[in-house]
Each structure stands twice: as C-alpha cells, then as structure tokens.
Write a protein that holds these residues in place. Structure first.
Motif, PDB file in Angstrom:
ATOM      1  N   GLY A 146       4.322   1.758   2.619  1.00  0.00           N
ATOM      2  CA  GLY A 146       3.517   0.816   3.740  1.00  0.00           C
ATOM      3  C   GLY A 146       4.419  -0.395   3.306  1.00  0.00           C
ATOM      4  O   GLY A 146       5.009  -0.739   2.711  1.00  0.00           O
ATOM      5  N   ASP A 184       0.819  -0.812  -0.081  1.00  0.00           N
ATOM      6  CA  ASP A 184       0.674   0.078  -0.275  1.00  0.00           C
ATOM      7  C   ASP A 184       0.623   1.025  -0.117  1.00  0.00           C
ATOM      8  O   ASP A 184       0.834   1.798   0.780  1.00  0.00           O
ATOM      9  CB  ASP A 184      -0.950  -0.142   1.649  1.00  0.00           C
ATOM     10  CG  ASP A 184      -2.043  -1.305   1.113  1.00  0.00           C
ATOM     11  OD1 ASP A 184      -2.144  -1.525  -0.362  1.00  0.00           O
ATOM     12  OD2 ASP A 184      -2.537  -1.625   2.270  1.00  0.00           O
ATOM     13  N   LEU A 215       2.983   1.668   8.015  1.00  0.00           N
ATOM     14  CA  LEU A 215       3.144   2.418   7.445  1.00  0.00           C
ATOM     15  C   LEU A 215       4.430   3.821   7.939  1.00  0.00           C
ATOM     16  O   LEU A 215       3.868   3.511   9.106  1.00  0.00           O
ATOM     17  CB  LEU A 215       1.689   3.590   7.067  1.00  0.00           C
ATOM     18  CG  LEU A 215       0.639   3.033   6.945  1.00  0.00           C
ATOM     19  CD1 LEU A 215      -0.587   4.013   6.839  1.00  0.00           C
ATOM     20  CD2 LEU A 215       0.824   1.839   5.431  1.00  0.00           C
ATOM     21  N   GLN A 257      -5.793   2.779   6.148  1.00  0.00           N
ATOM     22  CA  GLN A 257      -5.317   1.877   6.179  1.00  0.00           C
ATOM     23  C   GLN A 257      -6.572   0.692   7.497  1.00  0.00           C
ATOM     24  O   GLN A 257      -6.802  -0.584   7.002  1.00  0.00           O
ATOM     25  CB  GLN A 257      -4.027   1.859   7.622  1.00  0.00           C
ATOM     26  CG  GLN A 257      -3.195   0.534   7.130  1.00  0.00           C
ATOM     27  CD  GLN A 257      -2.672   0.303   6.197  1.00  0.00           C
ATOM     28  OE1 GLN A 257      -2.870   0.958   4.600  1.00  0.00           O
ATOM     29  NE2 GLN A 257      -2.520  -1.165   5.570  1.00  0.00           N
ATOM     30  N   ASN A 273      -0.011  -4.336  11.107  1.00  0.00           N
ATOM     31  CA  ASN A 273      -0.270  -2.731   9.535  1.00  0.00           C
ATOM     32  C   ASN A 273       1.106  -1.930  10.264  1.00  0.00           C
ATOM     33  O   ASN A 273       0.663  -1.397  11.214  1.00  0.00           O
ATOM     34  CB  ASN A 273      -1.519  -2.684   9.698  1.00  0.00           C
ATOM     35  CG  ASN A 273      -2.394  -3.565   8.741  1.00  0.00           C
ATOM     36  OD1 ASN A 273      -1.855  -3.910   8.406  1.00  0.00           O
ATOM     37  ND2 ASN A 273      -3.555  -3.238   9.720  1.00  0.00           N
TER      38      ASN A 273
END
Length: 175
Positions: free
Chosen positions: A46, A29, A55, A170, A53
């Motif tokens: 990402g 991403d 970023l 996200q 997750n």
C-alpha cells in the motif's frame, strides 16, 4: 485450511487456496498473501501519502504484477487494476444500489466480466463469471482478526483474482 467448498476442476486440476491477512499496525496497508501451506505467495504494497488509493501487487520475489489504483471523480467506487505495461487488466466497480447484499462488477477487457455478491465487510462472498463460480472468499474459517481465505477454481488467473479481492478490501476499508 478446511471448510472450503469444493470448487473442483477437470481430473488432475485442483483449486488454489490462499490466506489473506492485513498487518494490524501498518502504514499504507501492506500485507502478505500466503498459500494453503503458509508459504508467502504475493505481497500487497500500500502506497501511503498519495492523492488516490494505490496498491502495488507483487509476486513473492518482489516483482510488480499489478498496480491497483482508485479512479477519482467517479459517482461510485471504482478501482483500475493495471498490468506492468500500463494496460488495464480489470476495472472493479461497486453497484450503485445494493439491497441486503453487496454487489460489484468487474470488467475484464481481455476476458469475461465477473460479478461479485455477498457480504464484503464480513468477507463472505463469491466471484462468478459466465454463471460459474471462480472464487469464494470467507472469513469464517479463521479466528484471527483481519484474516480470510480465498479459494480459486482451477484454470483461473490467481494473481488477478487476488488483486480484485485486494481492490475490494481497500475500497471497503476506506469508506
């Protein structure tokens, strides 16, 4: 870009407008955030293949500004936005119960908290702090898939507001 509301400021101050769009085919991403003139302003990197997750929010020169990371083992979706020194700049939490509209709370240790309301999936929402609108997000101004505008009121920390928008985006895409 036209169609934005008028988030005005004091004389001489103007709102800032950004265009966010994800790459449609992208591992992790990654995407650029452009200003209203189409100039690349921020980059969201990402990190693929991580346990949670993550970023990395960077300026146009590639300098890290924030690390956005999902909190594990929480009852509701939560992401921390950390400064480069490791301190928490903001914590984004999804409301437990949402009726008709999505709601989020943003806790800011060094400033006023924020509330987010609207339809997150359709990218039609607003961010308020102390009863004042600080940003408006809308997809209706663009016909391009996965592209939406972010209008930020004068006097706000643009990078932090955009990092909050990236965190929400996200969380919504990983449900």
């Amino acid at each position: 870009m036209t169609g934005f509301s008028s988030l005005g400021g004091r004389e001489g101050e103007s709102k800032h407008i950004y265009r966010m769009h994800e790459k449609l085919i992208s591992i992790g991403d990654d995407y650029w955030i452009e200003d209203e003139k189409g100039k690349k302003a921020f980059y969201v990197d990402g990190k693929a293949l991580r346990l949670r997750n993550t970023l990395i929010f960077k300026d146009a020169q590639g300098n890290d500004l924030y690390k956005i990371q999902e909190r594990l083992l929480k009852i509701r979706d939560t992401m921390d936005i950390k400064r480069t020194d490791g301190g928490v700049a903001a914590t984004v939490k999804k409301a437990l119960i949402t009726i008709l509209r999505d709601r989020w709370k943003v806790e800011v240790p060094d400033g006023p908290d924020m509330e987010i309301q609207g339809n997150i999936l359709d990218h039609e929402y607003r961010i308020d702090s102390r009863g004042q609108r600080v940003a408006e997000i809308s997809k209706k101004w663009f016909s391009i898939r996965d592209t939406y505008g972010v209008e930020i009121a004068p006097g706000q920390d643009d990078a932090l507001i955009l990092a909050i928008v990236a965190a929400i985006d996200q969380m919504e895409h990983n449900d």
